[in-house]
Design an enzyme around this catalytic site. Structure first.
Site: not given
Length: 395
Positions: A134, A158, A184, A266, A290
């Site tokens: 992440s 992100y 994402t 995603k 999510h």
């Protein structure tokens, strides 16, 4: 690990290892039933960290929908098929994997265990499972890459407002050996999350989950003082540029221009979004809500999966997450057309309960159950699975 080693991996043998260890009086430190992990973590760990991992948007309706969507599909076992030799290996995003499984991107893992993401990465690499890091990790991407060793690693983005920070992240990730980029799409804003709100718990405001940003030269260039001299200002800068709700499909061209490897979107749940991803030159999508953490009342991910698979055709690799807890969940997702499954919360509970060993237990238990489910249902490889292996319980 070579292709031959992949083919010879006997995941199901994990059960006999447990039984044989029991002959000496040893019993596993972790449960074989992975659905028990959340309850155990809740008893042993603090309410803030557990709530952050386990919590969902609103009333939790979407998280429950994920489970209901998977449970509606039932496996129809077939008999008298030779299943002595099984090969769980799969080709996913340019890598030959020993099984169609990866560890999903989950941030701030230090709130669950001090060894954090490196421990999970080592566990994944030990079993040939890709680790998806992440952006919001507790550990800089370079340190996690070192923990992966030669293991397959993918980087989740992100997408920040700051273009220079985005470019810097992409350069760093490529240099550290992350071979695919997961973008994402469903977290431009944080949802209403009662468990976190009730504890007033958001790790980022304490400077946790910001390691990739605080170590990034482009991010640092936007600060008046170094992070260690003014943490509050660094956190505020992070919050202001973390994500950008103004991004559109047209912006994907920027990522395609600056990332040489596969790009996976995603958070795709609608067939039309899968088509748009393919039209934009993307390489894959993850069917995901999510884990129910963003939109309360959203469609269960397994209910969305068949439509996205049909829309993607052979233009995209379709992966799946949200709600996966057991080996039969993996079976169902693959039979519905997913090429691989991302496992989320269970491995983080394993990390919190027993560090790297806990994550390894979760990986081995899940794949052992999947291997046994596959064989007992009459199949020898993930590629044999189609929707004919399932029926819907509500029909």
């Amino acid at each position: 690990m070579g292709e031959q080693a992949h083919a010879e991996r006997d995941w199901a043998a994990f059960q006999y290892e447990i039984y044989l260890n029991g002959m000496t009086g040893a019993v596993p430190r972790m449960p074989a039933d992975l659905t028990r992990l959340e309850e155990l973590a809740a008893h042993r760990l603090g309410p803030g960290p557990v709530g952050y991992v386990a919590g969902s948007a609103g009333s939790g309706r979407t998280e429950r929908a994920n489970r209901s969507a998977l449970d509606r599909w039932q496996i129809v076992p077939r008999m008298l098929r030779d299943v002595r030799r099984r090969d769980l290996s799969a080709d996913v995003l340019g890598s030959r994997l020993p099984a169609p499984l990866a560890l999903a991107p989950i941030g701030v893992q230090s709130i669950m265990h001090p060894d954090a993401e490196p421990a999970a990465a080592r566990a994944a690499a030990a079993h040939g499972v890709p680790f998806v890091l992440s952006s919001a990790s507790s550990t800089p991407m370079e340190e996690v890459a070192a923990a992966c060793g030669d293991g397959v690693r993918w980087f989740q983005l992100y997408w920040p407002k700051d273009r220079e920070v985005t470019l810097s992240f992409l350069r760093r990730a490529r240099a550290a050996g992350y071979s695919a980029l997961f973008v994402t799409l469903d977290t431009w804003l944080l949802s209403w999350r009662p468990r976190d709100l009730d504890q007033a718990y958001l790790p980022f405001l304490r400077g946790v989950g910001t390691a990739n940003y605080f170590t990034d030269p482009a991010f640092q260039a936007g600060l008046a003082k170094p992070v260690h001299e003014d943490l509050d200002a660094a956190v505020l800068h992070f919050v202001q540029m973390f994500t950008d709700p103004g991004k559109t499909w047209d912006d994907l061209a920027f990522l395609r221009e600056h990332w040489e490897g596969p790009i996976v979107l995603k958070g795709v749940l609608h067939p039309d979004d899968a088509r748009r991803a393919a039209d934009a030159g993307m390489d894959g999508v993850v069917v995901s809500n999510h884990g129910g953490r963003q939109v309360n009342g959203a469609i269960g991910a397994a209910d969305a999966l068949p439509g996205v698979v049909d829309a993607a055709g052979d233009r995209l690799a379709v992966l799946f997450d949200s709600g996966v807890r057991t080996g039969d969940d993996v079976f169902k997702a693959l039979a519905l057309g997913a090429r691989a499954v991302l496992l989320g919360r269970p491995y983080v509970y394993g990390l919190g309960l027993d560090g790297q060993a806990g994550v390894e237990h979760v990986i081995r238990a899940l794949l052992a159950e999947f291997d046994l489910t596959l064989a007992l249902s009459g199949y020898t490889a993930p590629g044999e699975l189609t929707r004919d292996a399932l029926v819907r319980a509500d029909r």
